[in-house]
Design a protein around this motif. Structure first.
Motif, PDB file in Angstrom:
ATOM      1  N   ASN A 138     -39.118 -22.401 -24.254  1.00  0.00           N
ATOM      2  CA  ASN A 138     -39.499 -20.993 -24.208  1.00  0.00           C
ATOM      3  C   ASN A 138     -39.421 -20.437 -25.613  1.00  0.00           C
ATOM      4  N   LEU A 139     -40.545 -19.979 -26.104  1.00  0.00           N
ATOM      5  CA  LEU A 139     -40.592 -19.505 -27.478  1.00  0.00           C
ATOM      6  C   LEU A 139     -40.103 -18.062 -27.544  1.00  0.00           C
ATOM      7  N   PRO A 140     -39.678 -17.625 -28.720  1.00  0.00           N
ATOM      8  CA  PRO A 140     -39.285 -16.217 -28.865  1.00  0.00           C
ATOM      9  C   PRO A 140     -40.452 -15.310 -28.465  1.00  0.00           C
ATOM     10  N   LEU A 141     -40.136 -14.113 -28.019  1.00  0.00           N
ATOM     11  CA  LEU A 141     -41.188 -13.176 -27.630  1.00  0.00           C
ATOM     12  C   LEU A 141     -42.068 -12.866 -28.838  1.00  0.00           C
ATOM     13  N   SER A 142     -41.489 -12.939 -30.025  1.00  0.00           N
ATOM     14  CA  SER A 142     -42.243 -12.579 -31.222  1.00  0.00           C
ATOM     15  C   SER A 142     -43.099 -13.734 -31.736  1.00  0.00           C
ATOM     16  N   SER A 143     -43.113 -14.860 -31.027  1.00  0.00           N
ATOM     17  CA  SER A 143     -43.891 -15.997 -31.514  1.00  0.00           C
ATOM     18  C   SER A 143     -45.388 -15.764 -31.347  1.00  0.00           C
ATOM     19  N   GLY A 144     -45.763 -14.823 -30.491  1.00  0.00           N
ATOM     20  CA  GLY A 144     -47.180 -14.529 -30.311  1.00  0.00           C
ATOM     21  C   GLY A 144     -47.820 -15.272 -29.172  1.00  0.00           C
ATOM     22  N   THR A 145     -47.068 -16.108 -28.488  1.00  0.00           N
ATOM     23  CA  THR A 145     -47.637 -16.738 -27.311  1.00  0.00           C
ATOM     24  C   THR A 145     -46.669 -16.561 -26.160  1.00  0.00           C
TER      25      THR A 145
END
Lengths: 1029, 583
Positions: free
Chosen positions: A698-705
């Protein structure tokens, strides 16, 4: 029909020509367990090479002298001896050989004798499967050590992956991923647990393999079997919810505690203003549940001769569910045949099943929160149901009983499975086999919602949706098998290739209509929508195996499998997975021959590697742009689709380096039988290391996806021991067996670069933790007085200012520990507060038999795990006007409260400080309910009686008169007793399914999302009959 | 023997013939980034993809109206939010935690928009097959504007120490951005809007092609640039508003002759008359009945069912209350009685006298206001507030609904949605901002006509009457609001403040004109940070006392509650990120 097996013709010839005999002895050999004739039993005169075999009626004829001793032997039966004496007729019954050491075990692309096994494989026989009605999963639960089943989720030897799939691979009659047949048709189930046995399945073997073998026809007379049962069930537990007047008092207190005595009356919802005069006293759960009724019938015909064996049958079942308005039926037909001609053997399997299920709408979670003081039904309403969830009730709960009856969901599916294979014995010890398997599944789901007005939910039009899925699964396998004994060396070798493709297409349509009487799609042309999707998953493998044994006591196995998958990018597709195992049958050694109390002793050791490519997606190595149905609104006509401007969005970001997850499995085991096979012990230790774990990071919310990125990372360890002990004995007519099993598993994340959390942040998985451990605040009970609230302070070391640690708290609120000692309760205070993984799982089976009676009982349990009871936030919440459990009556109250409700009713609520249940206060200012804390942690240990069955088989002397070979009746119960401290429904908590992104990160979280009654254990009673003639 | 040779050959052939399925499969469900974004239409689509985020749940489809309005003194949570939607309660009452659903979804959505802007900026540069440089520059302008907007709103909500990216992720590390150091974000927002101004055409040019109606224009970028200058104290802590730069942009904007006030105030909040002459930038909505209910960017919706929902859920979220039980709204947030009291009355000293500002009934469902179409029975479908909340009810005047941007009738299934565009900035805001600049720059006399333009428009007789308000005074005759000069002369006390200066009059005017348009909370902060304002120190009292006014215990604490906490999920997943003062 030929009466004598050709294989033994030469023996018979020998009998007539070579020896002078005194007299002819006739007789019949039967089985002691069911009194059925035993064909193919070898009858030899001891000390000679003279003998015969029984025919299909179990009859034999042999010339012997009175001093001769006849030896009766048959695979799987105990050898019996009888002196001829004066008799000319010798009838004999053989008992089953309990150790079944000669039993043949399926090992993946072949079989082997159980005695030669070097790996951990557990077997479940048809008899065990048929102990009670239900699925194969039910039968496995508690019966096999190391197999953990929680509410239908199977995990073999712990949690091997974090977000990858952990479901074992099913192999049905050699067809990978084949549909699991009706339990009446199952001959055996084998659970392959370690790398040595699973590695031959390479790709998906890492979570264990379950091999199902269906019953085949046996040569002999035509046998017709019938097995039917019926039963009824009801949830073993429902929640005790507040009655109408208690609920009314609760709501008044809720507002009183928030707005204060002076103002609260303004806010109390209308229906709660006079708790003594409720509109109704509704029990919503009673309106939701009913007693289920089910029945199942299976009839089969089997038989065959030397060249052809055949088995076929029909099955039918139906049920009405424990939730009203639900039910379904299932119809199936199956057939299999084997044909031998010279060096060729041909076989085919065919199985088709048609399922139909229906259910109503609504949700149980919402139902539980329906206030008890409002009526369920209202005759004056156009739908017949009361409108709930209004300002008058202070909540927005739509009447779930109305939805249950008004909405209709149906699903239909047809599965067709076929396998055809051909084997040629090139040399007596060299066989080539080619096998084609095809599995088709077609399913359709319908959803219908009529026009209705339920207040919060209004359907001005009727809705219909329909979705169809078609899944095609095709396999081709080529294998070359060598099986040769040279003196005391026995070699089995296998070489092969497998080819496998799976493809699915889905199509759906939906629309609305003003005419709800019509239920076909073409009448639903308002606001139509269509959707569709497809995937393909291809796999190709080379496989090889060598098994070598010397003097039946030194055993070695080596496997290798090379897999290529379409799920990874070119260059990353191939994985090579070898495995080795060795066994030593100490009991065969000369120095052991004198130790008579040990009948069998074998040591086993394994080391192997397995691969996993199941990351959930099929095209994760490609970045995809979704163009379909993605629009922004532009232009002058914003009331129509004319304003739809295509607005494609990148939906998944590529993970080009994605490749195989590998599990290294090392372990050893002991198989031992003592006291003439009365006591059987199987012990296993394993240590599995999963590396390059497939993680949906799970990528950070700020990763853009928004989509998780599929990566290979981290190291996970599972170690454990498994012990199964079986003791069986026979005292006169009374025979019994007791078989306990226990498994201990320890799970630890050795290394994971980025902690993983469940969607709701209840669990955290990080280096050093277990997979999916609960992570939150520690609590210290509730504040019992203002003095306690005001003395819970923090002194700033630099400024010296003293401040409250929980400024919004009042007596009756939860006290959270300020673990990092910074004066406030925040993320830094979170810690691990419990684990959903049991320390030990155990099961115990009892079987008793006396004359025609048989009794069996199975218990199962988990020990040492915790449950995160998220259900408390729903019905023990104390912060909103929704129904609460009766446990909430014991809520905290600092002082006596006497209040006059806006309806003029005087309520007296006494002080209650000797409790651990927080106060009732609107909006939960202290965050009692919205902080993940150990307040929600409960002991998840349980012990449950899964089933008790009592059966009676009519003695054959009676049944024979009725031309019946076997007649057994049985009755029993499922889930009659459960012992647990868990306060909500069921300690077997259903996690969110893997397909919904659940995997193992949110295991053991109850009420994690919309909770369905499908997962509640039902207490059932059933009766059945087995008939063969 | 020959037979065996044949069999052996056949077998080996079967085993090793390499009869292998195709392992290099293309995804049948989607195109890939390496093949897409090659043609002009695909480039336009890429920019549309960035706009589209604002339509979704994390944008104005649902969350942003809460994010921007809930913290003001003009809105509070309802009992229904307490029962079903605690995220609203915590936003309204400053008890917001890092796991709040709105802040999570909005933060996520904005960064998806940032990604979409960066992607298309890169793809425009790579699209060598497209030779139309005018188009390419316009698209670049739109992308810069949208990226500026992204950081503008993110910073306003979460503070300046947040991730900033001007390119798509190239390495694995790019997925874990660090926060921008203090003092940099403001300039980056300014730079993007300045770039957009240079690249974007004027509205009249852009709208020559009617399919472009709704796109950002030079005016949109200019208005937001001015907004950025004014909100500098919020966007960059410790600095002051740049009145001079703001005034210059607003002056250019007003003199561009692209915009004017509409005849009817109500035209700015309804499904009709969208993208009208007053509109500077709108988030577009269309009540697409085919759309899925779920239009979040953070769920699997995108890959599964149906087309994107292009509607706003504002009506169902905060529209008319359903006291009668049949109107089918969630009504999670309600205007406060204080908001009602801000509208001028015939006698401002007497709270019982009638409200003379037509904008009240056009903005709020409340006592003496417009009628609502309850849809239940044809005979009396249109019900005045008094029939929904009777005068005798203790809830009379407390249960209030929002009419602005919401439909006059109960939303019907499906979709719960409405197609009413959300006007992020309109010309009356531009005029009031300019007036404010002029006052701050000591040119008060020049400011007065701009305020009066707004006030006199409010007095216009409503020309588009329906049973909702055809019985109200403003449908029959022009209103009687005094000019701002006369207001100051009369100096009424409204909500405890005497309107006796131009500054106070502008604050009052912004409150009523722009109610529920997402600016009030930020206006209060701006004024608090304005050292020239003699009322600055007491400006935030209305927030501090918000709880008391509602018989609640909560209170506003500027140090902790100015921004929303960085979402917990972000902090957990991104070790390079740190929390802000609200965490």
């Amino acid at each position: 029909m030929k009466k004598i097996t050709t294989l033994f013709v030469f023996l018979c010839l020998g009998i007539f020509t070579l020896l002078a005999q005194n007299k002819t002895v006739n007789g019949t050999v039967t089985s002691i367990t069911d009194n059925l004739p035993l064909p193919g039993v070898t009858v030899m005169i001891k000390g000679s090479k003279v003998g015969t075999v029984t025919d299909l009626e179990g009859k034999f004829q042999i010339n012997a002298s009175p001093t001769d001793v006849l030896v009766f032997t048959s695979i799987g039966m105990k050898t019996e001896k009888r002196t001829v004496g004066k008799s000319t007729i010798i009838n004999i019954s053989l008992t089953e050989d309990v150790t079944q050491l000669n039993e043949v075990v399926a090992i993946g692309y072949g079989t082997t004798k159980k005695a030669d096994l070097t790996s951990a494989i557990s077997t479940l026989s048809a008899k065990d499967v048929l102990k009670m009605p239900g699925s194969v999963t039910d039968a496995l639960q508690g019966s096999v050590a190391g197999v953990q089943i929680t509410a239908g989720t199977i995990r073999i030897r712990g949690v091997g992956s974090i977000t990858g799939g952990t479901d074992p691979l099913w192999v049905v009659d050699g067809l990978i991923g084949g549909s699991v047949p009706n339990e009446n048709e199952i001959e055996t189930i084998q659970v392959l647990k370690d790398a040595a046995s699973c590695a031959i399945y390479g790709v998906r073997g890492s979570n264990g393999v379950i091999i199902v073998t269906t019953k085949q026809g046996v040569k002999g007379k035509l046998v017709v079997e019938y097995n039917g049962n019926m039963g009824t069930g009801y949830p073993w537990k429902t929640l005790s919810m507040m009655n109408a007047s208690d609920y009314g008092n609760y709501v008044n207190e809720l507002f009183y505690n928030y707005y204060g005595a002076a103002n609260y009356a303004k806010y109390v919802p209308l229906h709660d203003q006079e708790p003594t005069k409720p509109l109704a006293n509704s029990n919503w759960q009673d309106a939701w549940f009913q007693h289920s009724v089910y029945q199942k019938h299976n009839i089969s015909v089997s038989g065959g001769n030397d060249n052809l064996t055949f088995r076929g049958g029909l099955t039918y079942s139906d049920y009405t569910g424990v939730v009203r308005e639900s039910g379904g039926d299932s119809k199936g037909a199956y057939a299999n045949a084997q044909l031998k001609k010279g060096i060729f053997t041909f076989g085919m399997n065919f199985n088709t099943v048609q399922n139909y299920n229906y259910s109503g709408g609504g949700g149980y979670t919402n139902l539980l929160t329906e206030p008890s003081n409002i009526p369920i039904y209202d005759k004056t309403s156009s739908t017949g149901y009361n409108i709930t969830g209004t300002a008058d009730d202070g909540n927005d709960m739509i009447n779930q009983i109305a939805l249950l009856y008004l909405d209709k969901n149906q699903s239909q599916d047809v599965g067709v499975k076929g396998t055809a294979w051909s084997e040629v014995a090139i040399l007596p010890y060299l066989k080539y086999k080619i096998s084609y398997g095809y599995d088709l599944d077609e399913s359709t789901d319908y959803g219908f919602s009529p026009m209705y007005d339920l207040g919060k939910s209004v359907n001005l039009t009727a809705y219909l949706s329909e979705d169809s899925y078609r899944t095609d699964h095709y396999t081709v396998e080529n294998t070359l098998t060598l099986d040769k004994t040279i003196n005391k060396h026995h070699i089995t070798a296998l070489l092969g290739t497998t080819y496998e493709t799976t493809s699915q297409r889905q199509f759906g349509a939906k629309g609305q209509s003003l005419n709800e009487d019509l239920t076909t799609m073409s009448n639903y042309q308002l606001s139509p929508g269509v959707n569709g999707s497809a995937y393909q998953d291809n796999l190709f493998s080379y496989l090889g195996r060598v098994m070598y044994s010397y003097k039946d006591r030194y055993l070695l196995t080596a496997n290798v499998r090379v897999d290529k998958t379409s799920r990874f990018a070119p260059g990353k597709q191939t994985g090579v997975f070898p495995s080795f195992s060795a066994g030593w049958r100490i009991s065969e050694e000369d120095f052991m021959k004198d130790i008579t109390w040990i009948s069998n002793l074998k040591l086993r050791a394994t080391l192997g590697w397995m691969g996993n490519d199941n990351i959930g997606g099929y095209y994760d190595y490609q970045s995809s742009v979704n163009t379909a149905n993605e629009y922004y609104t532009l232009g002058p006509n914003q009331n129509s689709d004319a304003s739809n401007a295509p607005a494609p969005l990148v939906t998944t970001i590529a993970s080009p380096d994605l490749t195989w997850e590998t599990t290294r499995d090392a372990g050893f085991g002991i198989d031992a039988d003592f006291f003439k096979n009365r006591l059987n012990v199987i012990f296993d230790y394993y240590n599995r290391m999963t590396s390059n774990m497939l993680l949906q990071e799970n990528l950070p919310l700020s990763s853009g996806t928004t989509q998780p990125l599929a990566v290979n990372t981290g190291l996970l360890n599972n170690q454990g021991v498994e012990l199964t002990i079986t003791y069986r004995d026979k005292i006169g007519d009374f025979s019994y067996s007791v078989s306990p099993n226990v498994s201990f598993n320890k799970n630890r994340v050795i290394n994971i670069p980025l902690p993983q959390s469940s969607g709701n942040n209840i669990t955290l998985t990080q280096t050093g933790s277990q997979v999916g451990e609960f992570y939150g605040y520690k609590t210290e009970g509730i504040f019992k007085s203002w003095a306690e609230v005001n003395s819970y302070t923090y002194k700033n070391p630099t400024t010296g200012v003293v401040s409250l640690i929980q400024p919004n708290a009042a007596p009756g609120d939860i006290k959270f520990k300020d673990l990092n000692n910074d004066g406030s309760i925040d993320d830094g205070d979170k810690t691990f507060i419990g684990s959903p993984i049991p320390t030990a799982s155990f099961g115990i089976n009892f079987n008793l038999e006396y004359k025609g009676f048989d009794f069996s009982m199975m218990w199962q349990g988990d020990y040492g795990n915790q449950i995160y009871n998220n259900g408390k936030t729903l019905v023990m919440s104390g912060f909103n006007a929704t129904n609460q459990m009766t446990d909430m009556l014991d809520r905290f109250r600092l002082t006596d409260i006497t209040l006059t409700t806006p309806g003029g009713v005087q309520i007296f609520l006494p002080a209650n400080t000797n409790t651990e249940i927080p106060r009732a206060v609107l909006n939960d200012p202290n965050g009692n309910m919205n902080k993940v804390s150990d307040y929600f942690i409960e002991d998840g240990s349980y012990l449950r009686c899964k089933r008790i069955t009592l059966g009676y088989t009519l003695p054959s002397k009676f049944s024979k008169k009725m031309y019946i070979d076997k007649f057994r009746v049985y009755a029993g119960t499922k889930n009659p007793f459960t012992f647990t401290k868990y306060s909500f429904f069921d300690p077997e908590v259903l996690g969110m399914p893997y397909e919904s992104g659940g995997a193992n990160l949110n295991r053991g979280i109850d009420f994690e999302q919309g909770w369905s009654t499908a997962s509640i254990a039902t207490r059932e009673f059933f009766v059945g009959v087995e008939l063969a003639f | 023997m020959k037979k065996y040779i044949y069999i052996t050959l056949l077998t080996c052939g079967g085993l090793f013939s390499g009869c292998q399925p195709n392992l290099d499969l293309g995804n049948p469900n989607a195109l890939t980034t390496s093949t897409y974004y090659k043609t002009a239409d695909e480039l336009i689509g890429g920019v549309n993809g960035a706009y589209n985020i604002m339509q979704r749940t994390g944008g104005w489809g649902m969350d942003m109206p809460y994010m921007l309005n809930a913290k003001g003194d003009d809105y509070t949570f309802t009992f229904k939010a307490s029962a079903g939607f605690k995220d609203v309660t915590s936003l309204c009452s400053y008890t917001i935690m890092a796991d709040n659903g709105f802040s999570h979804d909005s933060y996520l959505a904005w960064y998806v928009q940032e990604y979409a802007c960066n992607l298309i900026l890169e793809k425009i540069d790579q699209a060598t097959m497209v030779n139309n440089d005018t188009l390419k520059n316009r698209l670049r302008g739109e992308a810069y504007f949208l990226r500026g907007l992204t950081h503008f709103y993110l910073t306003a909500c979460f503070g300046e120490e947040i991730p900033y990216k001007d390119h798509t992720p190239k390495t694995n590390e790019d997925f874990y951005p660090s926060p921008l150091p203090k003092g940099q974000m403001y300039q980056k927002i300014v730079d993007d809007f300045v770039r957009a101004i240079k690249l974007l055409p004027l509205r009249s040019d852009m709208y020559k092609d009617p399919t472009n109606i709704g796109r950002a224009t030079q005016g949109s970028a200019r208005a937001f640039l001015a907004k950025t200058y004014l909100m500098k104290p919020i966007l960059q802590q410790g600095s002051l508003a740049d009145w001079v730069s703001a005034a210059a942009q607003l002056d250019t904007l007003i003199n561009s002759n692209q915009y004017s006030l509409t005849q009817n105030f109500r035209d700015n909040h309804t499904e009709t008359n969208e993208n009208n002459q007053e509109s500077v930038f709108e988030v577009q909505f269309y009540n697409n009945l085919n759309g899925s209910l779920n239009n979040s960017v953070n769920e699997d919706f995108i890959l599964s069912w149906g087309q994107s929902d292009q509607s706003t859920w504002r009506q169902i979220n905060i529209g008319m209350m359903d006291a009668s039980g049949t109107n089918s709204t969630w009504w999670n947030m309600s205007p406060t009685p204080r908001a009602v009291n801000e509208f001028e009355r015939a006698d401002n000293t007497n709270p019982a006298s009638s409200i003379i500002d037509p904008r009240y009934s056009m903005s709020i469902w409340g006592p003496g206001g417009a009628s609502f179409d309850v849809r239940a029975d044809a005979a009396s479908r249109w019900r005045p507030y008094e029939q929904i909340v009777p005068v005798s009810s203790p809830n009379y005047g407390i249960y209030l609904g929002t009419r602005k941007f919401c439909a006059d009738k109960a939303s019907a299934d499906p979709g719960y949605g409405d197609g009413i565009n959300d006007r992020l900035i309109r010309y009356s805001d531009v005029l009031l901002m300019y007036a404010e600049c002029l006052v701050e720059l000591n040119r008060p006399n020049e400011a007065i006509p701009f305020i009066d333009q707004v006030r006199s428009r409010a007095n216009n007789q409503l020309t588009l009457t329906t049973p909702a308000d055809n019985f109200l005074f403003y449908a029959k005759a022009p209103g009687t609001l005094p000019t701002v000069e006369n207001l100051i002369i009369a100096a009424p006390t409204i909500n405890g403040t005497q309107i006796n200066t131009l500054r106070r009059a502008i604050k009052h005017e912004r409150y009523v004109e722009l109610f529920s348009e997402g600016w009030h909370y930020f206006d209060l902060l701006r004024w608090y940070y304005n050292p020239n304002d003699p009322d600055a120190s007491t400006t935030l009292d209305v927030l501090i006392n918000k709880g008391k006014a509602e018989n609640n215990t909560f209170s506003f604490n500027l140090a902790k509650d100015e921004y929303l906490p960085i979402p917990a999920t972000e902090l957990q997943r991104n070790k390079n990120m740190h929390g802000n003062s609200a965490n």
